[in-house]
Design a protein around this motif. Structure first.
Motif, PDB file in Angstrom:
ATOM      1  N   TYR A 178      -0.348 -13.414  -0.574  1.00  0.00           N
ATOM      2  CA  TYR A 178       0.895 -13.655  -1.277  1.00  0.00           C
ATOM      3  C   TYR A 178       0.894 -12.756  -2.511  1.00  0.00           C
ATOM      4  CZ  TYR A 178       2.342 -17.951   1.173  1.00  0.00           C
ATOM      5  OH  TYR A 178       2.772 -18.861   2.103  1.00  0.00           O
ATOM      6  N   ARG A 179       2.055 -12.623  -3.123  1.00  0.00           N
ATOM      7  CA  ARG A 179       2.120 -11.961  -4.420  1.00  0.00           C
ATOM      8  C   ARG A 179       3.118 -12.673  -5.309  1.00  0.00           C
ATOM      9  NH1 ARG A 179       4.873  -6.171  -2.643  1.00  0.00           N
ATOM     10  NH2 ARG A 179       6.986  -6.947  -2.196  1.00  0.00           N
ATOM     11  N   GLN A 180       2.860 -12.560  -6.601  1.00  0.00           N
ATOM     12  CA  GLN A 180       3.736 -13.217  -7.570  1.00  0.00           C
ATOM     13  C   GLN A 180       3.897 -12.323  -8.778  1.00  0.00           C
ATOM     14  OE1 GLN A 180       2.484 -17.170  -8.744  1.00  0.00           O
ATOM     15  NE2 GLN A 180       4.595 -17.715  -9.254  1.00  0.00           N
ATOM     16  N   ALA A 181       5.139 -11.929  -9.036  1.00  0.00           N
ATOM     17  CA  ALA A 181       5.472 -11.153 -10.217  1.00  0.00           C
ATOM     18  C   ALA A 181       5.836 -12.119 -11.348  1.00  0.00           C
ATOM     19  CB  ALA A 181       6.631 -10.215  -9.913  1.00  0.00           C
ATOM     20  N   PRO A 182       5.745 -11.679 -12.599  1.00  0.00           N
ATOM     21  CA  PRO A 182       6.061 -12.553 -13.732  1.00  0.00           C
ATOM     22  C   PRO A 182       7.469 -13.137 -13.625  1.00  0.00           C
ATOM     23  CG  PRO A 182       4.988 -10.561 -14.496  1.00  0.00           C
ATOM     24  CD  PRO A 182       5.260 -10.355 -13.043  1.00  0.00           C
ATOM     25  N   VAL A 239       7.532  -4.974   3.042  1.00  0.00           N
ATOM     26  CA  VAL A 239       6.302  -4.174   3.106  1.00  0.00           C
ATOM     27  C   VAL A 239       6.036  -3.599   4.500  1.00  0.00           C
ATOM     28  CG1 VAL A 239       5.332  -5.595   1.260  1.00  0.00           C
ATOM     29  CG2 VAL A 239       4.701  -6.071   3.638  1.00  0.00           C
ATOM     30  N   LYS A 240       6.857  -3.937   5.457  1.00  0.00           N
ATOM     31  CA  LYS A 240       6.651  -3.431   6.823  1.00  0.00           C
ATOM     32  C   LYS A 240       6.655  -1.913   6.835  1.00  0.00           C
ATOM     33  CE  LYS A 240       8.450  -7.261   9.586  1.00  0.00           C
ATOM     34  NZ  LYS A 240       9.582  -7.758  10.421  1.00  0.00           N
ATOM     35  N   ASP A 249       6.449  -3.445  -6.097  1.00  0.00           N
ATOM     36  CA  ASP A 249       5.244  -4.053  -5.536  1.00  0.00           C
ATOM     37  C   ASP A 249       4.328  -4.596  -6.634  1.00  0.00           C
ATOM     38  OD1 ASP A 249       5.185  -1.368  -3.166  1.00  0.00           O
ATOM     39  OD2 ASP A 249       5.823  -3.444  -2.800  1.00  0.00           O
ATOM     40  N   THR A 250       4.665  -4.322  -7.888  1.00  0.00           N
ATOM     41  CA  THR A 250       3.856  -4.807  -9.001  1.00  0.00           C
ATOM     42  C   THR A 250       3.853  -6.324  -9.023  1.00  0.00           C
ATOM     43  OG1 THR A 250       4.254  -2.844 -10.353  1.00  0.00           O
ATOM     44  CG2 THR A 250       3.663  -4.885 -11.511  1.00  0.00           C
ATOM     45  N   ALA A 251       2.643  -6.901  -9.004  1.00  0.00           N
ATOM     46  CA  ALA A 251       2.497  -8.355  -8.965  1.00  0.00           C
ATOM     47  C   ALA A 251       1.014  -8.709  -8.991  1.00  0.00           C
ATOM     48  CB  ALA A 251       3.131  -8.932  -7.703  1.00  0.00           C
ATOM     49  N   VAL A 252       0.744  -9.989  -9.149  1.00  0.00           N
ATOM     50  CA  VAL A 252      -0.594 -10.507  -8.872  1.00  0.00           C
ATOM     51  C   VAL A 252      -0.651 -10.834  -7.387  1.00  0.00           C
ATOM     52  CG1 VAL A 252      -2.239 -12.375  -9.287  1.00  0.00           C
ATOM     53  CG2 VAL A 252      -0.913 -11.422 -11.194  1.00  0.00           C
ATOM     54  N   TYR A 253      -1.647 -10.315  -6.712  1.00  0.00           N
ATOM     55  CA  TYR A 253      -1.807 -10.534  -5.282  1.00  0.00           C
ATOM     56  C   TYR A 253      -2.896 -11.583  -5.064  1.00  0.00           C
ATOM     57  CZ  TYR A 253       1.246  -6.675  -4.113  1.00  0.00           C
ATOM     58  OH  TYR A 253       2.346  -5.865  -3.967  1.00  0.00           O
ATOM     59  N   GLN A 313      -8.358 -16.157  -6.848  1.00  0.00           N
ATOM     60  CA  GLN A 313      -7.887 -16.205  -8.235  1.00  0.00           C
ATOM     61  C   GLN A 313      -6.804 -15.168  -8.505  1.00  0.00           C
ATOM     62  OE1 GLN A 313     -10.548 -14.635  -7.241  1.00  0.00           O
ATOM     63  NE2 GLN A 313     -10.502 -12.651  -8.283  1.00  0.00           N
ATOM     64  N   GLY A 314      -6.644 -14.224  -7.602  1.00  0.00           N
ATOM     65  CA  GLY A 314      -5.614 -13.206  -7.749  1.00  0.00           C
ATOM     66  C   GLY A 314      -6.151 -11.914  -8.330  1.00  0.00           C
TER      67      GLY A 314
END
Length: 120
Positions: free
Chosen positions: A37-41, A63-64, A89-93, A112-113
């Motif tokens: 998963y990813r989560q941006a601010p 992302v495909k 694509d910038t995020a915590v993955y 923990q990301g």
């Protein structure tokens, strides 16, 4: 106790590539689906890619064709190869896994990301 540890994040220019890895360890009986998963601010957590224990993959539309998920069942690892990266694509993955522990209980575990930052 089950742990997931990610590695490989960092800073990259738009159009570049990064590879993430996730290692599962601890009291593991078996692992079913794993993924990222990813989560941006300020944003919700979004599914990026998943892979089953027999290698069936699924990707978010965004992302495909750019990201590839792979898995090594023996090593209990998954990787995410990210190409043609974009600023969005910038995020915590975050890595996750559905694990049956040695007591035969299923649960979903999280890492923990790791931060991925794409500069434009």
């Amino acid at each position: 106790q089950v742990q997931l540890v990610e590695s490989g994040g960092g800073l990259v220019q738009a159009g570049g590539s990064l590879s993430l890895s996730c290692l599962a360890s601890g009291s593991i009986g078996s692992i079913a689906t794993m993924g990222w998963y990813r989560q941006a601010p300020g944003e919700q957590r979004d599914l990026v890619a998943t892979i089953t224990n027999v290698g069936t993959t699924n990707y978010a539309d965004s992302v495909k064709g750019r990201f590839t998920i792979s898995r090594d069942n023996a090593k209990k690892t998954i990787d995410l190869q990210m190409n043609s990266l974009k600023s969005e694509d910038t995020a915590v993955y975050l890595c996750y896994a559905y694990v049956r522990d040695v007591a035969r209980r299923w649960d979903k575990y999280w890492g923990q990301g790791t931060q991925v930052t794409v500069s434009s």
